[in-house]
Motif scaffolding. Structure first.
Motif, PDB file in Angstrom:
ATOM      1  N   UNK A 198     -77.341 -36.078 -67.785  1.00 21.40           N
ATOM      2  CA  UNK A 198     -77.419 -36.061 -69.315  1.00 21.40           C
ATOM      3  C   UNK A 198     -75.978 -35.381 -69.872  1.00 21.40           C
ATOM      4  N   UNK A 199     -75.023 -35.806 -70.392  1.00 18.00           N
ATOM      5  CA  UNK A 199     -73.602 -34.874 -70.650  1.00 18.00           C
ATOM      6  C   UNK A 199     -74.151 -34.258 -72.199  1.00 18.00           C
ATOM      7  N   UNK A 200     -73.770 -33.014 -72.728  1.00 16.76           N
ATOM      8  CA  UNK A 200     -74.310 -32.910 -73.840  1.00 16.76           C
ATOM      9  C   UNK A 200     -73.019 -31.843 -74.067  1.00 16.76           C
ATOM     10  N   UNK A 201     -72.423 -32.221 -75.056  1.00 21.87           N
ATOM     11  CA  UNK A 201     -70.985 -31.090 -75.516  1.00 21.87           C
ATOM     12  C   UNK A 201     -71.660 -30.328 -76.517  1.00 21.87           C
ATOM     13  N   UNK A 202     -71.006 -29.356 -76.216  1.00 18.91           N
ATOM     14  CA  UNK A 202     -71.437 -27.849 -76.551  1.00 18.91           C
ATOM     15  C   UNK A 202     -70.233 -27.088 -77.074  1.00 18.91           C
ATOM     16  N   UNK A 203     -69.663 -26.565 -77.631  1.00 18.51           N
ATOM     17  CA  UNK A 203     -68.294 -25.022 -77.742  1.00 18.51           C
ATOM     18  C   UNK A 203     -69.201 -23.591 -77.028  1.00 18.51           C
ATOM     19  N   UNK A 204     -70.441 -23.345 -76.652  1.00 18.80           N
ATOM     20  CA  UNK A 204     -70.646 -23.053 -75.714  1.00 18.80           C
ATOM     21  C   UNK A 204     -71.210 -23.860 -75.043  1.00 18.80           C
ATOM     22  N   UNK A 205     -71.151 -24.131 -73.877  1.00 18.67           N
ATOM     23  CA  UNK A 205     -70.871 -25.152 -72.524  1.00 18.67           C
ATOM     24  C   UNK A 205     -71.383 -25.010 -71.456  1.00 18.67           C
ATOM     25  N   UNK A 206     -71.923 -23.579 -71.066  1.00 18.22           N
ATOM     26  CA  UNK A 206     -72.863 -22.577 -69.885  1.00 18.22           C
ATOM     27  C   UNK A 206     -73.991 -22.590 -71.291  1.00 18.22           C
ATOM     28  N   UNK A 207     -74.367 -22.314 -71.751  1.00 18.34           N
ATOM     29  CA  UNK A 207     -75.591 -22.379 -73.030  1.00 18.34           C
ATOM     30  C   UNK A 207     -76.267 -23.562 -73.465  1.00 18.34           C
ATOM     31  N   UNK A 208     -75.681 -24.629 -73.449  1.00 19.17           N
ATOM     32  CA  UNK A 208     -76.020 -26.031 -73.431  1.00 19.17           C
ATOM     33  C   UNK A 208     -76.532 -26.172 -72.046  1.00 19.17           C
ATOM     34  N   UNK A 209     -75.909 -26.541 -71.025  1.00 21.23           N
ATOM     35  CA  UNK A 209     -75.879 -26.065 -69.273  1.00 21.23           C
ATOM     36  C   UNK A 209     -77.455 -25.606 -69.387  1.00 21.23           C
ATOM     37  N   UNK A 210     -77.268 -23.825 -69.148  1.00 17.22           N
ATOM     38  CA  UNK A 210     -78.917 -23.101 -69.536  1.00 17.22           C
ATOM     39  C   UNK A 210     -79.682 -24.309 -69.519  1.00 17.22           C
ATOM     40  N   UNK A 211     -80.145 -24.766 -71.038  1.00 18.87           N
ATOM     41  CA  UNK A 211     -80.914 -25.372 -71.785  1.00 18.87           C
ATOM     42  C   UNK A 211     -81.365 -27.003 -70.795  1.00 18.87           C
ATOM     43  N   UNK A 212     -80.504 -27.188 -70.543  1.00 20.52           N
ATOM     44  CA  UNK A 212     -80.451 -28.698 -69.966  1.00 20.52           C
ATOM     45  C   UNK A 212     -81.294 -28.542 -69.523  1.00 20.52           C
ATOM     46  N   UNK A 213     -80.530 -27.684 -67.975  1.00 22.91           N
ATOM     47  CA  UNK A 213     -81.182 -26.996 -66.228  1.00 22.91           C
ATOM     48  C   UNK A 213     -82.471 -26.699 -66.592  1.00 22.91           C
ATOM     49  N   UNK A 214     -82.878 -25.659 -67.639  1.00 16.30           N
ATOM     50  CA  UNK A 214     -84.398 -25.142 -68.591  1.00 16.30           C
ATOM     51  C   UNK A 214     -85.430 -26.589 -68.272  1.00 16.30           C
ATOM     52  N   UNK A 215     -84.166 -28.143 -69.114  1.00 16.26           N
ATOM     53  CA  UNK A 215     -85.817 -28.155 -69.871  1.00 16.26           C
ATOM     54  C   UNK A 215     -85.767 -29.767 -68.505  1.00 16.26           C
ATOM     55  N   UNK A 216     -85.281 -30.064 -67.303  1.00 14.64           N
ATOM     56  CA  UNK A 216     -85.393 -30.632 -66.279  1.00 14.64           C
ATOM     57  C   UNK A 216     -87.388 -30.256 -65.489  1.00 14.64           C
TER      58      UNK A 216
END
Ligand SMILES: C[S@@+](CC[C@H](N)C(=O)[O-])C[C@H]1O[C@@H](n2cnc3c(N)ncnc32)[C@H](O)[C@@H]1O
Length: 262
Positions: free
Chosen positions: A149-167
């Motif tokens: 999953x590649x999901x661009x965000x202006x706060x990429x660390x926030x996106x990465x935390x959300x995607x890791x939690x979604x796993x």
């Protein structure tokens, strides 16, 4: 636990809406193209969900064939029942794909689309596929690898935390990497592998990203993995990125064609 995520009424309706999108319709077309269902065949659809593929399979096998559709979730089965009304080939049943009531060697083909990854005892579910296939039968399995999953965000660390939690919404977020091994342990040969990508460069109603984002938000907040404020800010960012022409989200689903020994 037979599934990592219970699909209640609200989740079932959301999945139904997301799976109506052209992005997911293209995934179904890839599955049908790989399976090549023929008139008169007996097919089992494991984790049939809202029944879009079940309906397509029933139209392909015709009234002389049979599509056994199985799901754990009552609300999903209700949607599938409505979608498949009037199709005599379809038999819907509540059940678990780790142990279901079909005789050994009784189907020509099996499909499991975006469902195996939810099953904690996935080896047992693959073993069930092998058990019910006739000699030289085939199965098509498709699942997402959530590391893709590649999901661009202006706060990429926030996106990465959300995607890791979604796993955590699936039991096996990296199942495609292990699938051929699980299949060979069950005496199924992998005869084809394919990537089926989804790419959204806009965040508008009707796209996969727009449909799945509130589902992700509710899962990560409901599971207590991400504060609501943070997840809501991420969700709101989609529209802002879209307005700026900067939205970008993509993931890979992996399709496998498996064969039982002749
Ligand atoms: C994401 S949906 C996919 C539905 C459908 N295959 C499709 O692609 O449209 C996953 C489905 O798998 C079902 N499921 C999960 N674990 C299951 C199990 N152990 N046995 C049967 N169904 C299961 C869920 O209830 C849900 O309907």
């Amino acid at each position: 636990m037979a599934s990592s995520m219970p699909f209640d009424e609200q989740a079932a309706r959301r999945i139904e809406a997301v799976y109506a999108s052209p992005d997911v319709a293209a995934t179904r077309a890839a599955v049908l193209g790989a399976l090549e269902p023929r008139p008169g065949e007996r097919i089992v659809d494991l984790g049939c969900g809202p029944g879009y593929l079940t309906r397509d399979l029933a139209l392909a096998v015709g009234p002389g064939g049979r599509v056994h559709a199985l799901d754990l979730s009552g609300p999903m089965l209700a949607l599938a029942r409505r979608r498949c009304r009037g199709l005599p080939a379809v038999g819907l049943a509540a059940g678990d794909m780790t142990a279901f009531a079909l005789p050994d060697g009784s189907v020509d083909a099996a499909v499991a689309v975006q469902s195996l990854a939810y099953v904690p005892d996935v080896a047992r579910a693959v073993g069930e596929i092998a058990r019910v296939l006739r000699p030289d039968g085939r199965a098509v399995v498709l699942d997402t690898d959530f590391a893709s999953v590649v999901w661009h965000g202006r706060d990429q660390a926030r996106v990465d935390r959300i995607l890791a939690a979604y796993d955590a919404h699936v039991a096996h977020p990296g199942l495609p990497r292990r699938l051929s091994r699980l299949a060979s342990d069950a005496c199924l040969a992998t005869v084809r592998r394919e990537v089926v990508p989804i790419l959204n460069a806009s965040f508008r109603p009707g796209t996969f990203a727009h449909g799945i984002a509130p589902f992700i938000r509710d899962f990560v907040v409901g599971a207590g993995r991400v504060p609501a404020k943070e997840a809501d800010a991420w969700l709101a960012e989609g529209a802002a990125l879209d307005a700026a022409g900067e939205f970008f989200a993509s993931l890979n689903r992996y399709l496998f064609v498996l064969r039982s020994p002749g």
